[in-house]
Design an enzyme around this catalytic site. Structure first.
Site, PDB file in Angstrom:
ATOM      1  N   CYS A   3      -2.067 -14.301 -15.769  1.00 20.56           N
ATOM      2  CA  CYS A   3      -2.325 -13.469 -14.593  1.00 20.56           C
ATOM      3  C   CYS A   3      -1.167 -13.501 -13.605  1.00 20.56           C
ATOM      4  O   CYS A   3      -1.275 -12.965 -12.504  1.00 20.56           O
ATOM      5  CB  CYS A   3      -3.618 -13.893 -13.902  1.00 20.56           C
ATOM      6  N   HIS A  40       0.820  -1.212   0.000  1.00 22.17           N
ATOM      7  CA  HIS A  40       0.000   0.000   0.000  1.00 22.17           C
ATOM      8  C   HIS A  40       0.856   1.265   0.000  1.00 22.17           C
ATOM      9  O   HIS A  40       0.447   2.295  -0.545  1.00 22.17           O
ATOM     10  CB  HIS A  40      -0.955  -0.020   1.190  1.00 22.17           C
TER      11      HIS A  40
END
EC number: 2.7.3.9
Length: 572
Positions: A498, A190
């Protein structure tokens, strides 16, 4: 000039004085002998939690005002973590045993962070930083200190730290903070996401940077190349500023590639989609104008719960993501738990090698009630968008047919009128070799390179002793990818990817040339991927890829692509 290498997580260049951030120490052990009544301990812990929530709400407001709503939602997730039933229950158990709140918080949050950090998936690993951020904030209040935020910086600096918490990053003032360098971290942490949102250049994972830089020393950051510059002389400084001007021009060019549609110079279209782990990730991906979702990891729904999540809880999460996709395909992977991903409410059997054991589809086929609950939630959500259901860890046709049988059974129970696509992860070499057969029974393949590389080279990428074998550009791996794509073509199905390799710049022209149709990656990588693809000629990439398949090792492939990029004036 001395150059130190790390992981570039936010592009851009900067040059300024170092601002050294020291990690707070709380002397937790001294509280081992502190005695409080249970009522006192409860009051102290409740007070710390209330102050932490108030802090996070204020930080969220600052973040929304200074960055954007999506970045602010990170702190909604932090508040949810503080209210997580599993964490609160563990803390209550500690207090019931007369453990001091400081020891209880340190124990519970450290253990939770360790659990996440030991997971194979980087996305989950980097959630450990969020847990430790909360630990640090709570311990500060419990020990009478003030959380170490960086809002008071009023001169041009580059932050140098062991790590930056998401809350510290959110309160950085980009007017003064020109970049940051840390010893640990990764692209999907984050703090890295915040840096990109603020457009502050950042490099993480630089070993020992805090011991090699003095407070006030001039340092440079190159976020795209992942380099820190130390001990710069006047000539170095002039050159750094020159490169900074070129970098700013490059960043402006990147912003031209915001359209969903991604097409090569000769008209070959591919999909660039996002990998997400929850509803809030989708909100961030939409900011990057994602063309759907190539991987929605559903594990967090289970890991953030105190019990197996019910059908309605799952349905609401899947529905929310499908609605935000506005008709683009959303591929949702069924539960991929086990190995390093554990659940607090379920005890996995002891295994000598859990990564090759009872996990993912193997577990859900065994626990059919759990599997059917998820399948019902997925099929109900299909009414709200274009749904793709994807089974992980498929090794044999028998497994796939068994899973399809359960899916068809649930579908019939719901009326049999749902529209959806079905695919499987290709992450086991046996599945690659059976691609021709497996493609008869699905609508698409998605290559999970993170596990495929590990299983192909028999090397745990988290094991530093063998991490050198983690080679995405190795011709052997490229051949496995090519076999998968060709196996899909036998029955006219498309293949996507992915794994992290899908967003790796040097891999993109090779994957394109091998015939990959969908590139799914972290949202922050999409602009660069679109730019690279838009500058490529599909026919030339086919020739390049076939040449790469004939080479001897990963180094030769890397040199081949670098030469190709240089010839086409593509800078990465």
């Amino acid at each position: 000039m001395k150059k130190l290498s790390g992981i570039g997580v936010s592009d851009g260049m900067a040059l300024a004085k170092a601002f050294l951030v020291k990690t707070p120490e709380f002397a937790v052990n001294k509280y081992l002998k502190h005695q409080l009544t249970k009522a006192q301990a409860k009051r102290l812990l409740d007070s710390a939690f209330k102050k932490a929530v108030k802090d996070l709400e204020e930080i969220k407001e600052i973040t929304v005002n200074n960055i954007n709503t999506e970045a602010g939602m990170i702190f909604d997730a932090h508040i949810q973590m503080l209210n997580d039933p599993t964490i609160t229950e563990q803390l209550e158990q500690q207090l019931a045993q007369n453990v001091h709140p400081v020891i209880a918080v340190d124990t519970v949050f450290s253990q939770t962070a360790t659990m996440f950090s030991q997971m194979q998936d980087k996305y989950f690993q980097e959630r450990a930083a969020d847990i430790l951020d909360l630990r640090q904030r709570l311990l500060a209040y419990l020990t009478g200190q003030k959380p170490h935020d960086l809002v008071k910086i009023k001169s041009d600096v580059i932050i140098v730290a062991h790590d930056l918490t998401p809350s510290q990053t959110a309160t950085l003032n980009k007017k003064y903070v020109k970049g940051f360098l840390t010893e640990i971290g990764g692209r999907t942490s984050h703090a890295a996401i915040m840096a990109r949102s603020l457009e502050i250049p950042a490099v993480v994972g630089i070993k020992g940077i805090t011991t090699k830089v003095k407070d006030g020393q001039i340092v440079g950051v190159d976020g795209r190349k992942g380099i820190a510059g130390l001990d710069l002389n006047s000539k170095d400084t002039t050159e750094w500023k020159k490169q900074k001007a070129l970098e700013e021009k490059y960043q402006q060019e990147l912003k031209q590639y915001t359209n969903k549609e991604t097409v090569t110079l000769d008209g070959h279209a591919v999909v660039v989609a996002a990998n997400i782990g929850n509803v809030k990730d989708m909100e961030l991906a939409c900011q990057y104008n994602t063309n759907g979702v190539g991987l929605f990891r559903t594990e967090f729904l289970y890991m953030n719960s105190q019990e197996w999540p019910d059908e309605e809880t799952q349905y609401q999460a899947y529905k929310a993501v499908l609605e935000q996709a506005h008709g683009d395909l959303v591929i949702i992977r069924t539960l991929d738990i086990g190995g390093d991903k554990k659940l607090n409410y379920y005890e996995f059997p002891h295994e000598d090698n859990p990564f090759l054991g009872y996990r993912a589809l193997r577990l859900t086929l065994d626990k059919q009630d759990i599997f059917k609950t998820q399948l019902r939630a997925l099929l109900r959500a299909a009414d709200h968008g274009q749904l793709g259901i994807m089974f992980p860890m498929v090794a044999t046709l028998d497994e796939l047919l068994q899973a399809k049988q359960l899916l068809n059974q649930v579908h019939q129970e719901l009326g049999g009128n749902k529209q959806f696509k079905l695919g499987i992860m290709i992450e086991i070499p046996a599945a690659v070799l059976a691609a021709n057969t497996l493609s008869h029974h699905v609508d698409f393949f998605s290559i999970g390179t993170n596990d495929l590389i590990q299983y192909s080279f028999a090397a745990d990428r988290m094991n530093k002793n063998v991490s050198y074998l983690y080679q995405p550009l190795n011709p052997a791996l490229l051949k496995l990818i090519y076999l998968t794509i060709e196996g899909g073509k036998v029955n006219d199905i498309w293949t996507g990817m992915c794994g992290e390799m899908a967003g790796e710049p040097l891999a993109i022209p090779l994957l394109l040339g091998l015939g990959l149709k969908e590139f799914s990656m972290s949202a922050s990588s999409m602009f660069k991927a679109r730019m690279i693809i838009a500058k490529l000629n599909y026919t030339e990439c086919q020739t390049l890829a076939q040449k790469a398949l004939t080479l001897a090792n990963a180094k030769e492939v890397e040199k081949l692509v670098e030469k190709f990029f240089k010839k086409k004036d593509i800078f990465i």
